[in-house]
Design a protein around this motif. Sequence first.
Motif, short mmCIF file in Angstrom:
data_model
loop_
_atom_site.label_atom_id
_atom_site.label_comp_id
_atom_site.label_asym_id
_atom_site.label_seq_id
_atom_site.Cartn_x
_atom_site.Cartn_y
_atom_site.Cartn_z
N GLU A 57 0.97 -1.16 0.06
CA GLU A 57 -0.25 0.14 -0.18
C GLU A 57 0.72 1.37 -0.08
O GLU A 57 0.74 2.26 -0.66
CB GLU A 57 -1.13 -0.02 1.21
CG GLU A 57 -2.18 -1.00 0.98
CD GLU A 57 -3.12 -1.16 2.26
OE1 GLU A 57 -2.50 -0.23 3.22
OE2 GLU A 57 -3.93 -1.88 2.32
N ILE A 60 2.80 1.06 -3.67
CA ILE A 60 1.98 1.12 -5.29
C ILE A 60 0.95 2.02 -4.94
O ILE A 60 -0.04 2.13 -4.00
CB ILE A 60 1.63 -0.35 -5.42
CG1 ILE A 60 2.63 -1.24 -5.37
CG2 ILE A 60 0.68 -0.49 -6.72
CD1 ILE A 60 2.31 -2.90 -5.58
N ASN A 61 0.76 2.69 -5.77
CA ASN A 61 -0.44 3.94 -5.74
C ASN A 61 -1.07 3.78 -7.35
O ASN A 61 -0.54 3.30 -8.13
CB ASN A 61 0.10 5.20 -5.30
CG ASN A 61 1.44 5.69 -6.13
OD1 ASN A 61 1.36 5.61 -7.49
ND2 ASN A 61 2.21 6.51 -5.61
N THR A 62 -1.91 4.87 -7.63
CA THR A 62 -2.77 4.89 -8.68
C THR A 62 -1.93 5.51 -9.77
O THR A 62 -2.23 5.10 -11.04
CB THR A 62 -3.78 5.86 -8.68
OG1 THR A 62 -3.38 7.23 -8.14
CG2 THR A 62 -4.91 5.26 -7.51
N THR A 63 -0.67 5.91 -9.45
CA THR A 63 0.05 6.51 -10.65
C THR A 63 1.05 5.51 -11.28
O THR A 63 1.62 5.52 -12.29
CB THR A 63 0.72 7.93 -10.20
OG1 THR A 63 1.73 7.56 -9.28
CG2 THR A 63 -0.11 9.04 -9.98
N ASN A 64 1.70 4.55 -10.30
CA ASN A 64 2.56 3.64 -10.57
C ASN A 64 2.04 2.18 -10.66
O ASN A 64 3.01 1.22 -11.06
CB ASN A 64 3.74 3.69 -9.74
CG ASN A 64 3.46 3.25 -8.36
OD1 ASN A 64 2.33 2.86 -8.11
ND2 ASN A 64 4.62 3.11 -7.67
N TYR A 65 0.75 1.83 -10.56
CA TYR A 65 0.25 0.56 -10.52
C TYR A 65 0.72 -0.48 -11.63
O TYR A 65 1.21 -1.50 -11.85
CB TYR A 65 -1.00 0.58 -10.03
CG TYR A 65 -2.07 0.70 -10.95
CD1 TYR A 65 -2.54 -0.18 -11.88
CD2 TYR A 65 -2.46 1.92 -11.38
CE1 TYR A 65 -3.54 0.04 -12.88
CE2 TYR A 65 -3.43 2.29 -12.35
CZ TYR A 65 -3.85 1.38 -13.09
OH TYR A 65 -4.99 1.53 -14.07
N LYS A 66 0.59 0.33 -12.87
CA LYS A 66 0.77 -0.37 -14.32
C LYS A 66 2.35 -0.78 -14.37
O LYS A 66 2.49 -1.92 -14.64
CB LYS A 66 0.43 0.49 -15.65
CG LYS A 66 -1.07 0.52 -15.55
CD LYS A 66 -1.56 1.42 -16.76
CE LYS A 66 -2.91 1.50 -16.86
NZ LYS A 66 -3.54 2.23 -18.04
#
Length: 79
Positions: A57, A60-66
């Motif tokens: 958590e 990993i966040n919404t900008t680097n999850y890919k």
Amino acid sequence: MKRLVVLSLLALSALAVGCEEQSQPQGGKDPGQTTAQAAPIKDEDLPTEAEFDDEAEKQINTTNYKTELDSLEKEISTE
């Protein structure tokens, strides 16, 4: 008769030499023995699923999850 005695002596001497105790290497340890022993691991030292979740958590966040997902897929495919 002499032949039997000579052959018996040869056989006994060969048996005595063959059964002689093997000398140990200079280290004084049997080469088949391992010198290092693993230290016992306590249950408290093992990471738990909750600890991995907390770490994920944070990392990993919404900008680097890919990119994280791609790196995990590459890591799994190489194994």
